[in-house]
Design an enzyme around this catalytic site. Sequence first.
Site, PDB file in Angstrom:
ATOM      1  N   LYS A 105       0.837  -1.200   0.000  1.00  0.00           N
ATOM      2  CA  LYS A 105       0.000   0.000   0.000  1.00  0.00           C
ATOM      3  C   LYS A 105       0.877   1.256   0.000  1.00  0.00           C
ATOM      4  O   LYS A 105       0.605   2.218  -0.729  1.00  0.00           O
ATOM      5  CB  LYS A 105      -0.941  -0.015   1.214  1.00  0.00           C
ATOM      6  CG  LYS A 105      -2.024  -1.097   1.101  1.00  0.00           C
ATOM      7  CD  LYS A 105      -2.836  -1.299   2.381  1.00  0.00           C
ATOM      8  CE  LYS A 105      -3.806  -2.476   2.215  1.00  0.00           C
ATOM      9  NZ  LYS A 105      -4.608  -2.783   3.408  1.00  0.00           N
ATOM     10  N   GLN A 117      -4.680  -1.778   9.713  1.00  0.00           N
ATOM     11  CA  GLN A 117      -4.585  -3.092   9.082  1.00  0.00           C
ATOM     12  C   GLN A 117      -5.148  -4.162  10.017  1.00  0.00           C
ATOM     13  O   GLN A 117      -4.818  -4.196  11.206  1.00  0.00           O
ATOM     14  CB  GLN A 117      -3.121  -3.394   8.710  1.00  0.00           C
ATOM     15  CG  GLN A 117      -2.924  -4.665   7.904  1.00  0.00           C
ATOM     16  CD  GLN A 117      -3.558  -4.616   6.522  1.00  0.00           C
ATOM     17  OE1 GLN A 117      -3.671  -3.548   5.906  1.00  0.00           O
ATOM     18  NE2 GLN A 117      -3.989  -5.757   6.012  1.00  0.00           N
ATOM     19  N   ASP A 156     -11.060   2.816   4.329  1.00  0.00           N
ATOM     20  CA  ASP A 156     -11.395   1.387   4.230  1.00  0.00           C
ATOM     21  C   ASP A 156     -12.911   1.182   4.183  1.00  0.00           C
ATOM     22  O   ASP A 156     -13.375   0.084   3.842  1.00  0.00           O
ATOM     23  CB  ASP A 156     -10.856   0.634   5.460  1.00  0.00           C
ATOM     24  CG  ASP A 156      -9.613  -0.197   5.144  1.00  0.00           C
ATOM     25  OD1 ASP A 156      -9.427  -0.555   3.967  1.00  0.00           O
ATOM     26  OD2 ASP A 156      -8.858  -0.494   6.084  1.00  0.00           O
TER      27      ASP A 156
HETATM   28  N1  GUN Z   1      -6.970  -7.092   6.204  1.00  0.00           N
HETATM   29  C1  GUN Z   1      -7.369  -7.826   5.146  1.00  0.00           C
HETATM   30  N2  GUN Z   1      -7.928  -7.033   4.211  1.00  0.00           N
HETATM   31  C2  GUN Z   1      -7.893  -5.777   4.704  1.00  0.00           C
HETATM   32  C3  GUN Z   1      -8.321  -4.513   4.196  1.00  0.00           C
HETATM   33  O1  GUN Z   1      -8.882  -4.368   3.103  1.00  0.00           O
HETATM   34  N3  GUN Z   1      -8.093  -3.448   4.998  1.00  0.00           N
HETATM   35  C4  GUN Z   1      -7.508  -3.567   6.213  1.00  0.00           C
HETATM   36  N4  GUN Z   1      -7.338  -2.464   6.935  1.00  0.00           N
HETATM   37  N5  GUN Z   1      -7.104  -4.711   6.714  1.00  0.00           N
HETATM   38  C5  GUN Z   1      -7.295  -5.811   5.954  1.00  0.00           C
END
Ligand code: GUN
Length: 291
Positions: free
Chosen positions: A52, A96, A119
């Site tokens: 990311k 995350q 998100d």
């Molecule tokens: N863990 C697995 N997929 C995601 C996601 O799309 N966002 C976040 N913050 N954590 C994750």
Amino acid sequence: MTILDGKKVSNDIKNEIKQQVDKMIAKGEKVPHLAAVIVGNDGASLTYVGSKVRACERVGFESTMVRMSNTTSEIELLDKIEELNQNDDIDGFIIQLPLPRQINTQKVLMAVDPSKDVDGFHPENFGKMALDMSTFIPATPFGILELLDRYGVETDGKHTVIIGRSHIVGRPMSILMGRKGFPGNSTVTLTHSHTKNITQITSQADIIISALGVPNFLKAEMVKDDAVIIDVGITRVEDENSPKGYVITGDVDFENVSKKASYITPVPGGVGPMTIAMLLKNTLLAREQRM
Ligand code: GUN
């Protein structure tokens, strides 16, 4: 059979975002700034957050990675979230997941300022999504919609079967595919661990979206001819012959299912890269909303 090439489409989207950022720079405007908080040392989570951050650099965003130890308390994380909420330079941020067990995930997600919740996990944003209001759509479902859209895959009146009811993928996907509009207007069946006779259900599906996390779960005999197959699985499976010692494996037995499918996403290179591109898109939206 057509491969839904998430790698290519995500690159197109990143190029489009980069062009927008270049325009912002030319006008002397602030560029979008994404922060990602990671608690603990989970290898997969560190890989995702690293991707990311690299994607931010690629499109000209600013990025900040906040690393916190595995023993971080809930209060310490909530304090950090408040700091990010208050920091005017940060346009959007993500926490995350998964979080260590001493931390209540729901409480943490509710502490994020909804206007910075790129998100789309805050109940306010999730509720808006369910009510067709403009909001941040969670990145993985958003990426799947974008892939279906860009390949012109018909969803109207189709039977979409979703496997898995996670808050991140299955549940939002079930809402989005049933919404009015395109992609949408599907008749949706949401299957999960208590579903009986899943093969009977999947074999009637025009579109299958599998977000289960069980490698090679979906076999050719569970799929009808010309079905559209979206594989959201990304499980690390040990493999001595691979340099990293593991390979990323999807939920779908690609070799056999692809022979029957009309469209199918590969793993890797399907839904995964789309998730990152759509997170960038949400961050750009967050910046534009703050102007
Ligand atoms: N863990 C697995 N997929 C995601 C996601 O799309 N966002 C976040 N913050 N954590 C994750």
